[in-house]
Design an enzyme around this catalytic site. Sequence first.
Site: not given
Length: 138
Positions: A45, A99, A111
């Site tokens: 990420c 994240h 993402h």
Amino acid sequence: GVATPTPGSAEANAENISNLLRQGLSHIGVRYRIGGSDPQTGFDCSGFVQNVFNSALGLKLPRTAREIATVGMHVASENDLKPGDLVFFKTGSGESGLHVGIYDTDNQFIHASTSQGVTRSSLDNVYWHKKFWQARRI
């Protein structure tokens, strides 16, 4: 001739955001790879976010989600999100428990997902909605 937007102008900013989102969306389908920061081999990420900001805007962001979470300006609430903002989620504990993705439009963000690779997801999704932590504007 065509006027070139001056840096910092609304036009330059809109063009930068457009470039940023176009760059992010161009990676849809790139596989997930822990520690990855290259579209040829895969992204995690933060590697995805770092790569997109560098490629689209020439901005060098830190390498980890935790470090990126300290950059830029805090966005007060999900209702204030603008395209290009970074969205952060607490998905676990420790360093790997954060994240990060890039807010797009219509409550969607781009993402690198562990299960799907680079994808577009909704903040309205029960999982992401529950895990939402903060947003930052670079």
